[in-house]
Structures are given as C-alpha cells and as structure tokens.
Design a protein around this motif. Structure first.
Motif, PDB file in Angstrom:
ATOM      1  N   LEU A 120       0.833  -1.197   0.000  1.00 42.04           N
ATOM      2  CA  LEU A 120       0.000   0.000   0.000  1.00 42.04           C
ATOM      3  C   LEU A 120       0.874   1.255   0.000  1.00 42.04           C
ATOM      4  CD1 LEU A 120      -2.755   1.330   0.089  1.00 42.04           C
ATOM      5  CD2 LEU A 120      -2.858   0.879   2.542  1.00 42.04           C
ATOM      6  N   ASN A 121       1.899   1.264   0.818  1.00 41.75           N
ATOM      7  CA  ASN A 121       2.785   2.432   0.853  1.00 41.75           C
ATOM      8  C   ASN A 121       3.604   2.566  -0.431  1.00 41.75           C
ATOM      9  OD1 ASN A 121       2.044   3.457   3.350  1.00 41.75           O
ATOM     10  ND2 ASN A 121       3.493   2.188   4.468  1.00 41.75           N
ATOM     11  N   LYS A 122       3.962   1.428  -1.029  1.00 45.19           N
ATOM     12  CA  LYS A 122       4.667   1.481  -2.314  1.00 45.19           C
ATOM     13  C   LYS A 122       3.813   2.183  -3.363  1.00 45.19           C
ATOM     14  CE  LYS A 122       6.824  -2.305  -3.453  1.00 45.19           C
ATOM     15  NZ  LYS A 122       8.282  -1.993  -3.466  1.00 45.19           N
ATOM     16  N   LYS A 123       2.514   1.852  -3.384  1.00 48.48           N
ATOM     17  CA  LYS A 123       1.610   2.489  -4.342  1.00 48.48           C
ATOM     18  C   LYS A 123       1.424   3.970  -4.026  1.00 48.48           C
ATOM     19  CE  LYS A 123      -3.056   2.713  -6.145  1.00 48.48           C
ATOM     20  NZ  LYS A 123      -2.495   3.445  -7.314  1.00 48.48           N
ATOM     21  N   LEU A 124       1.257   4.304  -2.757  1.00 51.71           N
ATOM     22  CA  LEU A 124       1.038   5.700  -2.395  1.00 51.71           C
ATOM     23  C   LEU A 124       2.235   6.567  -2.766  1.00 51.71           C
ATOM     24  CD1 LEU A 124      -0.730   5.244   1.062  1.00 51.71           C
ATOM     25  CD2 LEU A 124      -1.782   5.944  -1.096  1.00 51.71           C
ATOM     26  N   ARG A 125       3.438   6.055  -2.572  1.00 48.28           N
ATOM     27  CA  ARG A 125       4.624   6.836  -2.967  1.00 48.28           C
ATOM     28  C   ARG A 125       4.679   7.002  -4.487  1.00 48.28           C
ATOM     29  NH1 ARG A 125       7.151   3.444   1.171  1.00 48.28           N
ATOM     30  NH2 ARG A 125       7.533   4.710   3.033  1.00 48.28           N
ATOM     31  N   LYS A 126       4.353   5.951  -5.211  1.00 47.88           N
ATOM     32  CA  LYS A 126       4.321   6.062  -6.673  1.00 47.88           C
ATOM     33  C   LYS A 126       3.278   7.091  -7.116  1.00 47.88           C
ATOM     34  CE  LYS A 126       3.555   3.354 -10.892  1.00 47.88           C
ATOM     35  NZ  LYS A 126       2.464   4.198 -11.418  1.00 47.88           N
ATOM     36  N   ASP A 127       2.117   7.057  -6.475  1.00 47.36           N
ATOM     37  CA  ASP A 127       1.065   8.019  -6.816  1.00 47.36           C
ATOM     38  C   ASP A 127       1.470   9.440  -6.455  1.00 47.36           C
ATOM     39  OD1 ASP A 127      -0.445   5.928  -7.724  1.00 47.36           O
ATOM     40  OD2 ASP A 127      -1.761   5.827  -5.974  1.00 47.36           O
ATOM     41  N   ALA A 128       2.286   9.594  -5.427  1.00 49.21           N
ATOM     42  CA  ALA A 128       2.760  10.928  -5.055  1.00 49.21           C
ATOM     43  C   ALA A 128       3.596  11.534  -6.173  1.00 49.21           C
ATOM     44  CB  ALA A 128       3.569  10.854  -3.766  1.00 49.21           C
ATOM     45  N   ILE A 129       4.375  10.694  -6.856  1.00 46.30           N
ATOM     46  CA  ILE A 129       5.161  11.178  -8.001  1.00 46.30           C
ATOM     47  C   ILE A 129       4.225  11.747  -9.061  1.00 46.30           C
ATOM     48  CG2 ILE A 129       6.733  10.507  -9.858  1.00 46.30           C
ATOM     49  CD1 ILE A 129       7.720   8.240  -8.015  1.00 46.30           C
ATOM     50  N   THR A 130       3.168  11.004  -9.362  1.00 44.04           N
ATOM     51  CA  THR A 130       2.216  11.418 -10.395  1.00 44.04           C
ATOM     52  C   THR A 130       1.505  12.709 -10.008  1.00 44.04           C
ATOM     53  OG1 THR A 130       1.857   9.120 -11.027  1.00 44.04           O
ATOM     54  CG2 THR A 130       0.178  10.717 -11.705  1.00 44.04           C
ATOM     55  N   LEU A 131       1.033  12.792  -8.784  1.00 47.66           N
ATOM     56  CA  LEU A 131       0.280  13.979  -8.357  1.00 47.66           C
ATOM     57  C   LEU A 131       1.164  15.218  -8.318  1.00 47.66           C
ATOM     58  CD1 LEU A 131      -1.893  12.421  -5.499  1.00 47.66           C
ATOM     59  CD2 LEU A 131      -2.654  13.111  -7.787  1.00 47.66           C
ATOM     60  N   ARG A 132       2.367  15.080  -7.813  1.00 48.75           N
ATOM     61  CA  ARG A 132       3.275  16.231  -7.796  1.00 48.75           C
ATOM     62  C   ARG A 132       3.640  16.668  -9.216  1.00 48.75           C
ATOM     63  NH1 ARG A 132       6.205  17.755  -3.254  1.00 48.75           N
ATOM     64  NH2 ARG A 132       8.068  18.143  -4.538  1.00 48.75           N
ATOM     65  N   SER A 133       3.764  15.705 -10.119  1.00 48.48           N
ATOM     66  CA  SER A 133       4.072  16.040 -11.518  1.00 48.48           C
ATOM     67  C   SER A 133       2.919  16.791 -12.171  1.00 48.48           C
ATOM     68  CB  SER A 133       4.380  14.770 -12.310  1.00 48.48           C
ATOM     69  OG  SER A 133       5.530  14.126 -11.810  1.00 48.48           O
ATOM     70  N   LEU A 134       1.689  16.376 -11.863  1.00 47.42           N
ATOM     71  CA  LEU A 134       0.523  17.074 -12.412  1.00 47.42           C
ATOM     72  C   LEU A 134       0.475  18.519 -11.943  1.00 47.42           C
ATOM     73  CD1 LEU A 134      -2.257  14.329 -12.087  1.00 47.42           C
ATOM     74  CD2 LEU A 134      -1.270  15.228 -14.208  1.00 47.42           C
ATOM     75  N   VAL A 135       0.765  18.740 -10.671  1.00 48.62           N
ATOM     76  CA  VAL A 135       0.776  20.108 -10.155  1.00 48.62           C
ATOM     77  C   VAL A 135       1.893  20.912 -10.803  1.00 48.62           C
ATOM     78  CG1 VAL A 135       1.136  21.523  -8.092  1.00 48.62           C
ATOM     79  CG2 VAL A 135      -0.293  19.473  -7.963  1.00 48.62           C
ATOM     80  N   GLU A 136       3.046  20.289 -10.986  1.00 49.00           N
ATOM     81  CA  GLU A 136       4.191  20.978 -11.579  1.00 49.00           C
ATOM     82  C   GLU A 136       3.893  21.443 -13.005  1.00 49.00           C
ATOM     83  OE1 GLU A 136       9.002  20.299 -12.262  1.00 49.00           O
ATOM     84  OE2 GLU A 136       7.707  18.588 -11.792  1.00 49.00           O
ATOM     85  N   LYS A 137       3.156  20.623 -13.760  1.00 47.31           N
ATOM     86  CA  LYS A 137       2.847  21.002 -15.145  1.00 47.31           C
ATOM     87  C   LYS A 137       1.539  21.792 -15.241  1.00 47.31           C
ATOM     88  CE  LYS A 137       0.298  16.953 -16.829  1.00 47.31           C
ATOM     89  NZ  LYS A 137       0.281  15.870 -17.833  1.00 47.31           N
ATOM     90  N   GLU A 138       1.005  22.195 -14.086  1.00 44.52           N
ATOM     91  CA  GLU A 138      -0.195  23.025 -13.999  1.00 44.52           C
ATOM     92  C   GLU A 138      -1.405  22.356 -14.662  1.00 44.52           C
ATOM     93  OE1 GLU A 138       0.879  26.846 -15.531  1.00 44.52           O
ATOM     94  OE2 GLU A 138       2.098  27.343 -13.768  1.00 44.52           O
ATOM     95  N   ALA A 139      -1.586  21.082 -14.360  1.00 43.24           N
ATOM     96  CA  ALA A 139      -2.754  20.358 -14.865  1.00 43.24           C
ATOM     97  C   ALA A 139      -4.022  20.955 -14.258  1.00 43.24           C
ATOM     98  CB  ALA A 139      -2.645  18.879 -14.495  1.00 43.24           C
ATOM     99  N   SER A 140      -5.133  20.766 -14.958  1.00 44.27           N
ATOM    100  CA  SER A 140      -6.407  21.313 -14.487  1.00 44.27           C
ATOM    101  C   SER A 140      -6.880  20.561 -13.237  1.00 44.27           C
ATOM    102  CB  SER A 140      -7.465  21.197 -15.572  1.00 44.27           C
ATOM    103  OG  SER A 140      -7.769  19.836 -15.822  1.00 44.27           O
ATOM    104  N   GLU A 141      -7.748  21.203 -12.481  1.00 44.32           N
ATOM    105  CA  GLU A 141      -8.304  20.555 -11.291  1.00 44.32           C
ATOM    106  C   GLU A 141      -9.077  19.299 -11.679  1.00 44.32           C
ATOM    107  OE1 GLU A 141     -11.292  21.600  -7.521  1.00 44.32           O
ATOM    108  OE2 GLU A 141     -10.652  23.182  -8.919  1.00 44.32           O
ATOM    109  N   GLU A 142      -9.763  19.344 -12.824  1.00 43.59           N
ATOM    110  CA  GLU A 142     -10.523  18.188 -13.285  1.00 43.59           C
ATOM    111  C   GLU A 142      -9.596  17.009 -13.561  1.00 43.59           C
ATOM    112  OE1 GLU A 142     -13.631  16.878 -16.862  1.00 43.59           O
ATOM    113  OE2 GLU A 142     -12.706  18.874 -16.863  1.00 43.59           O
TER     114      GLU A 142
END
Length: 444
Positions: free
Chosen positions: A176-198
């Motif tokens: 579970l923690n392995k997945k959450l850390r992987k997902d953190a990479i994705t979410l931080r990347s989306l914010v960095e590239k200014e992805a939409s809230e949707e």
C-alpha cells in the motif's frame, strides 16, 4: 573542536570498570541472562497484584495479532463492553477488519490531499519528507476511529471476520505504501505542469479505485446490509434483519461520540495546561472529525479517568507500553526493573524531557477497566490489553500509579466529567496547531 578517543582513554576506562566488583557481578548476570532479566525486581510484582477496589467486568480480551490496530481494538472494546452487558451476549466482538478497511481507504485519500497541498514544496522539505517516510500505517487516534464510525458505522465480527492481511498487516502496508509513494510522483508532476483541477481529480479517483481493489483483495469487501443473529446468556435466540453498519451502531451502541473528549497530559513548556491542541496533517477522513487534545495536569487527568470508572464505563487510554513493563506477567511499574543499579548508569529524566528529547511518546492504546483506591488515592490500575489471553493475567495487565504518571499520555472521557472551566475550553474549540512530528501526534 572534535577530539578522537585515545587508546590511553580506553585503557583507563577498562581499568576503572574492573576496579569495581559490582561491575563484575552485573557482567556475569547480564552476559548470561540479558539486561532486563538480570534487573527484574520481583517485589514489584508482589506489590502490583491484580486486586482492585473498582473492577469492571469486561470479559475475554481480544487479540490484534501481528498488526498495529491497538487504538482500534481499544475503542471497539469499550463499545463491546456495553453491548455484552446491555444485550447479554457473551464473548462478543465487533469487526476490527471492517474499521481497518475504511481507515486504510480514507488514509490513502488523506495522503493524496496532503501531497497535493504540499506539491509546490521541494522534496527535501520537512513536511514532504514526513509524508513520504510513512504514507500510512496501522496506528491511529481515538478521534480518527470516531471519524470512521460516524461515516461508515460498525458491524459484528461475524459479519466481516479477520483475514490473513488484517491479522498480519506487514505485507499489506508494504504494498500500500509502495503504491502511495508512486502516486505521489504522479500527483506532484501534475501540479508541476499546472494540470487542471478536473484532470487531477480524475487521476486521484482512478488511484482510489486501485486502493479499493487492493484493500478488497486483502481484507474482503465491507458489507452494506446484513442480518445479525445471536443467542443471549439466557439461551434465547435473537435475530435482527436488514441492518446497515450505521443502524447497527445506533441500535447496539447508541453513544453520541461527540460527547467524548481526548484528554492528554503533556507537561512540556510548549503546551500550557488547560488549552486545546490539534496536530497538522494528522487524521484519516477528509472532512471528518479532527483530532483534538485537551491538555491537563496529571491529577486532573487521573481524576477524570476515576470518575468514569466509578460510573461503570471503561476508559480508552494511550501510553508508552515498552517502558519498564513485562509482557508475560503484565506488570507496568517504574520499579519492575532496576536497570540503573545493574548498569550503574543514571537514566533519570522528567516526563517533559522524555517527550522533548524523543525518549518517549505514545506507542500503544489499551483500556482502563479498574483502579485500586486506597484512602481515595489510586495505587494501581487494571488494564485490558489486546494481545490475547496468553500474556498478563488472561490478557489483563496491572499498571502502577507511578507508571501512569510517567508514561501515560492520553485518555478519552465523556465530557460530562469535565469541570465547567474545562468544558468551556473544549466547546470554545480554539485549538493551537502543533507540528506534524509533535509527540502528541504519535499514533498508537
């Protein structure tokens, strides 16, 4: 300026060690038996015998096995006591797996929200590092279980029993923690590239689906409707049909959880007494009940627990169980081991110093089910643990009053026992926010 250890110093240290006969006596004992076994004080066991002036009948203990769900077991045990007595059911348990499932699911969402909230901070920031060190774990706080119950309810253990992963949670936490850390990479990347809230919300929803799948595979699927049957102590068969988890809580427990208050004793300079505290980034249900602690002096702390016990209701409490305690005999006493005499080292610290310097914090939650009052003052306390009936006295421990003073940090009591002054503080709801890594944010 730094200075290395010289060989002449080492020679002096060795000579000093051998010059004291007490060191040699301790050396022989410790090398053969270990530090604790060589230091155990049997007289402390005699003094802390399991006899109490107030002793609630709470039945057979539960067993959390190889999981960190003590806080959950302790809270559900306090409800179990009520159910067993009110409905005359023997050896009943609530489903710890049901609340475990929803706690894990909500903690994943809580983690995602915190990752998004800190996404513009560098990875080396203390908050981001804190989140990624342990994205989620088994531990929790009373208010976190309240948040789960208020949203999802509870069910009997027979409706959602234990599984391998609920009783032995290490592998589940790893993946579970392995997945959450992987997902953190994705979410931080989306914010960095200014992805939409949707786009961010859709991505997070997809992540939560995978979390649900992982939990359902490991723990089973939580029931939404069920029948509950039991035979009471008089031999009468009882059947309740078409219950929901919320209806089951209302009918079989019925307590207003908003009436219960977390009270702490943290005598550190940064936390004045008679004030309310919360902890940043501590929780599980986004939008659910926030963790709140009312800090009071130790005498008030103990009197609140005694008042509730006198009224026949057990008390959820949190402590540092590994300090000066025996697992097999179930004794928690400051004098159960004489390690200072064995090692000839002064380990004395105040409770505040232990908290400030990382020597102690809350590590375990149990239930106070009794107290021995002598001339109105507590001398020892009866403790219901959740480690099965092979430890202590059929699973129950004895805690000396001195041990409570030093290593107990939290109780949960009904606010009816608070003074008018303390009740006004709680109801004013003005809480000082503590840092995420504050010791009062430790999870039992």
């Amino acid at each position: 300026m730094s200075k290395e250890i010289s060989f002449s110093q080492i020679k002096s240290y060795k000579e000093s060690f051998y010059s004291q006969p007490s060191h040699l006596i301790s050396q022989r004992a410790v090398m053969k038996n270990g530090i604790l076994a060589s230091s155990e004080n049997q007289q402390s066991t005699v003094i802390n015998n399991p006899v109490f002036s107030i002793d609630l009948d709470t039945g057979k203990v539960a067993n959390q096995k190889q999981s960190g769900r003590c806080w959950m077991f302790a809270a559900l045990n306090t409800f179990r006591h009520h159910i067993e007595h009110t409905f005359e059911i023997k050896d009943f348990e609530l489903s710890q797996n049901f609340t475990f499932f929803w706690d894990k699911f909500e903690k994943a969402n809580y983690f995602y929200e915190n990752i998004l909230a800190t996404a513009v901070e560098p990875l080396e920031s203390r908050k981001v590092a804190f989140l990624l060190q342990t994205p989620q774990q088994d531990g929790g706080q009373w208010d976190m279980l309240v948040a789960i119950i208020q949203k999802y309810g509870i069910v009997p253990k027979s409706v959602m029993p234990e599984t391998f992963s609920s009783s032995q949670s290490r592998d589940l936490n790893t993946f579970l923690n392995k997945k959450l850390r992987k997902d953190a990479i994705t979410l931080r990347s989306l914010v960095e590239k200014e992805a939409s809230e949707e786009e961010i919300n859709q991505t997070k929803a997809s992540m939560l689906q995978e979390i649900y799948n992982l939990l359902a595979t490991s723990l089973g699927t939580p029931p939404t409707n069920f029948d509950f049957s039991y035979v009471d102590t008089d031999g009468n068969y009882q059947l309740k049909r078409n219950l929901t988890p919320q209806l089951f809580y209302d009918e079989f427990v019925g307590r207003n959880l908003s009436d219960y208050v977390s009270v702490i004793n943290a005598p550190t300079a940064d936390k004045p007494y008679n004030e309310l505290y919360t902890v940043e980034m501590l929780g599980n249900v986004v939008g659910g009940k926030e963790v709140r602690h009312l800090n009071v002096d130790i005498d008030t702390f103990k009197n609140l627990a005694i008042d509730q016990l006198k009224m026949g209701e057990a008390v959820w409490y949190g402590c540092d169980v590994g300090q000066s305690s025996t697992r097999d005999s179930g004794i928690m006493a400051t004098d159960i081991y004489s390690v200072e005499e064995t090692l000839d080292i002064d380990y004395s610290m105040t409770k505040a110093e232990r908290l400030d310097y990382g020597e102690s914090l809350m590590t375990h939650a149990m239930v106070l089910t009794g107290v021995d009052l002598v001339e109105g003052k507590p001398t020892k306390w009866k403790v219901e643990n959740s480690w099965g009936d092979k430890v202590g006295s059929k699973g129950y421990f004895v805690m000396s009053d001195d041990w409570l003073n030093e290593y107990t940090y939290q109780i949960v009591v009904n606010k009816r026992y608070l003074s008018e002054e303390l009740l006004a503080i709680v109801e004013a709801d003005k809480a000082t926010v503590l840092a995420p890594w504050d010791p009062m944010g430790a999870l039992a």
